[in-house]
Design a protein around this motif. Structure first.
Motif, PDB file in Angstrom:
ATOM      1  N   THR A   8       0.859  -1.185   0.000  1.00 18.70           N
ATOM      2  CA  THR A   8       0.000   0.000   0.000  1.00 18.70           C
ATOM      3  C   THR A   8       0.894   1.233   0.000  1.00 18.70           C
ATOM      4  OG1 THR A   8      -0.153  -0.027   2.411  1.00 18.70           O
ATOM      5  CG2 THR A   8      -1.924  -1.098   1.221  1.00 18.70           C
ATOM      6  N   ASN A   9       0.480   2.244  -0.732  1.00 23.44           N
ATOM      7  CA  ASN A   9       1.223   3.498  -0.755  1.00 23.44           C
ATOM      8  C   ASN A   9       1.070   4.230   0.572  1.00 23.44           C
ATOM      9  OD1 ASN A   9       2.273   3.548  -3.442  1.00 23.44           O
ATOM     10  ND2 ASN A   9       0.210   3.963  -4.197  1.00 23.44           N
ATOM     11  N   GLU A  10       2.095   4.991   0.920  1.00 24.75           N
ATOM     12  CA  GLU A  10       2.006   5.878   2.074  1.00 24.75           C
ATOM     13  C   GLU A  10       1.053   7.020   1.736  1.00 24.75           C
ATOM     14  OE1 GLU A  10       3.509   5.932   5.187  1.00 24.75           O
ATOM     15  OE2 GLU A  10       4.127   3.882   4.739  1.00 24.75           O
ATOM     16  N   ALA A  11       0.418   7.554   2.750  1.00 23.62           N
ATOM     17  CA  ALA A  11      -0.423   8.727   2.527  1.00 23.62           C
ATOM     18  C   ALA A  11       0.463   9.896   2.101  1.00 23.62           C
ATOM     19  CB  ALA A  11      -1.168   9.074   3.811  1.00 23.62           C
ATOM     20  N   GLU A  12      -0.071  10.778   1.281  1.00 25.97           N
ATOM     21  CA  GLU A  12       0.693  11.944   0.853  1.00 25.97           C
ATOM     22  C   GLU A  12       0.936  12.865   2.051  1.00 25.97           C
ATOM     23  OE1 GLU A  12      -0.892  13.881  -2.579  1.00 25.97           O
ATOM     24  OE2 GLU A  12      -1.103  11.998  -3.669  1.00 25.97           O
ATOM     25  N   THR A  13       2.077  13.545   2.012  1.00 25.74           N
ATOM     26  CA  THR A  13       2.440  14.464   3.087  1.00 25.74           C
ATOM     27  C   THR A  13       2.339  15.887   2.576  1.00 25.74           C
ATOM     28  OG1 THR A  13       3.950  12.843   4.028  1.00 25.74           O
ATOM     29  CG2 THR A  13       4.286  15.128   4.683  1.00 25.74           C
ATOM     30  N   ASP A  14       1.702  16.724   3.361  1.00 26.82           N
ATOM     31  CA  ASP A  14       1.555  18.133   3.011  1.00 26.82           C
ATOM     32  C   ASP A  14       2.767  18.893   3.536  1.00 26.82           C
ATOM     33  OD1 ASP A  14       0.882  20.743   2.552  1.00 26.82           O
ATOM     34  OD2 ASP A  14      -1.029  20.678   3.654  1.00 26.82           O
ATOM     35  N   PHE A  15       3.704  19.210   2.633  1.00 23.14           N
ATOM     36  CA  PHE A  15       4.921  19.900   3.036  1.00 23.14           C
ATOM     37  C   PHE A  15       4.730  21.412   3.157  1.00 23.14           C
ATOM     38  CE2 PHE A  15       6.812  15.868   1.690  1.00 23.14           C
ATOM     39  CZ  PHE A  15       7.596  15.611   2.796  1.00 23.14           C
ATOM     40  N   ARG A  16       3.505  21.866   3.022  1.00 27.56           N
ATOM     41  CA  ARG A  16       3.220  23.263   3.344  1.00 27.56           C
ATOM     42  C   ARG A  16       3.157  23.455   4.852  1.00 27.56           C
ATOM     43  NH1 ARG A  16      -2.061  23.707  -0.237  1.00 27.56           N
ATOM     44  NH2 ARG A  16      -2.226  21.699   0.798  1.00 27.56           N
ATOM     45  N   ALA A  17       2.948  22.352   5.579  1.00 26.32           N
ATOM     46  CA  ALA A  17       2.879  22.410   7.046  1.00 26.32           C
ATOM     47  C   ALA A  17       4.288  22.340   7.615  1.00 26.32           C
ATOM     48  CB  ALA A  17       2.029  21.260   7.576  1.00 26.32           C
ATOM     49  N   ALA A  18       4.652  23.331   8.411  1.00 31.53           N
ATOM     50  CA  ALA A  18       6.005  23.409   8.980  1.00 31.53           C
ATOM     51  C   ALA A  18       6.362  22.158   9.784  1.00 31.53           C
ATOM     52  CB  ALA A  18       6.133  24.653   9.844  1.00 31.53           C
ATOM     53  N   ALA A  19       5.406  21.581  10.495  1.00 37.18           N
ATOM     54  CA  ALA A  19       5.680  20.383  11.305  1.00 37.18           C
ATOM     55  C   ALA A  19       6.109  19.221  10.417  1.00 37.18           C
ATOM     56  CB  ALA A  19       4.455  20.006  12.134  1.00 37.18           C
ATOM     57  N   ASN A  20       5.512  19.095   9.236  1.00 37.15           N
ATOM     58  CA  ASN A  20       5.884  18.014   8.321  1.00 37.15           C
ATOM     59  C   ASN A  20       7.275  18.241   7.746  1.00 37.15           C
ATOM     60  OD1 ASN A  20       3.436  16.751   8.757  1.00 37.15           O
ATOM     61  ND2 ASN A  20       2.482  17.589   6.923  1.00 37.15           N
ATOM     62  N   VAL A  21       7.608  19.481   7.436  1.00 39.22           N
ATOM     63  CA  VAL A  21       8.940  19.801   6.942  1.00 39.22           C
ATOM     64  C   VAL A  21       9.975  19.495   8.011  1.00 39.22           C
ATOM     65  CG1 VAL A  21      10.465  21.659   6.148  1.00 39.22           C
ATOM     66  CG2 VAL A  21       8.101  21.531   5.314  1.00 39.22           C
ATOM     67  N   ASP A  22       9.700  19.892   9.249  1.00 39.21           N
ATOM     68  CA  ASP A  22      10.626  19.625  10.361  1.00 39.21           C
ATOM     69  C   ASP A  22      10.824  18.124  10.561  1.00 39.21           C
ATOM     70  OD1 ASP A  22      10.927  22.343  10.797  1.00 39.21           O
ATOM     71  OD2 ASP A  22       9.495  22.405  12.474  1.00 39.21           O
ATOM     72  N   ALA A  23       9.743  17.363  10.536  1.00 36.80           N
ATOM     73  CA  ALA A  23       9.838  15.909  10.722  1.00 36.80           C
ATOM     74  C   ALA A  23      10.654  15.278   9.598  1.00 36.80           C
ATOM     75  CB  ALA A  23       8.441  15.288  10.785  1.00 36.80           C
ATOM     76  N   PHE A  24      10.450  15.757   8.369  1.00 33.99           N
ATOM     77  CA  PHE A  24      11.188  15.248   7.214  1.00 33.99           C
ATOM     78  C   PHE A  24      12.678  15.552   7.357  1.00 33.99           C
ATOM     79  CE2 PHE A  24      12.760  15.848   2.813  1.00 33.99           C
ATOM     80  CZ  PHE A  24      12.532  14.576   2.323  1.00 33.99           C
ATOM     81  N   GLU A  25      13.008  16.764   7.749  1.00 36.70           N
ATOM     82  CA  GLU A  25      14.413  17.146   7.904  1.00 36.70           C
ATOM     83  C   GLU A  25      15.079  16.353   9.038  1.00 36.70           C
ATOM     84  OE1 GLU A  25      14.271  21.423   8.170  1.00 36.70           O
ATOM     85  OE2 GLU A  25      14.236  21.616   5.978  1.00 36.70           O
TER      86      GLU A  25
END
Length: 87
Positions: A8-25
Motif C-alpha cells: 500500500t502506498n504511504e499517505a501523501e504528506t503536506d509539506f506546506r505544514a512546517a511540522a511536516n517539513v521539520d519531521a522530514f528534515e
C-alpha cells in the motif's frame, strides 16, 4: 509459494505544514548519520561477517558510500538459500 504481504502506498504528506517539513528534515538527518556504516549479513538468524567487504554507493553520487557489506562466498549463498527454503 504465496505471500501475505500487501503493498500500500504511504499517505501523501503536506509539506506546506512546517511540522511536516521539520519531521522530514529530522528523518533525513537521522538517516544521513548512518551512511557509511558496515553491516553484517543475516543468514538463518545469525550474523555473518567477512574480512572482505564491498561498498554500496549512491547512484546519484558515486562518491557517497551508503553502506559496506560482507563479500561472502558461494557457500554462504547456498546457506542463505537453504534458510530461505526452510522459512
Amino acid at each position: 509459494m504465496s505471500s501475505t504481504f500487501v503493498f500500500t502506498n504511504e499517505a501523501e504528506t503536506d509539506f506546506r505544514a512546517a511540522a511536516n517539513v521539520d519531521a522530514f528534515e529530522r528523518a533525513l538527518a537521522q538517516v544521513s548519520s548512518q551512511l557509511g556504516r558496515t553491516y553484517s549479513a543475516i543468514i538463518d538468524g545469525a550474523e555473518v561477517t567477512s574480512s572482505r567487504v564491498f561498498a554500496s554507493t549512491s547512484p546519484a553520487d558515486p562518491g557517497r558510500v551508503i553502506g559496506r557489506f560482507p563479500d561472502l562466498d558461494a557457500g554462504a549463498a547456498v546457506d542463505a538459500i537453504h534458510a530461505a527454503n526452510r522459512a
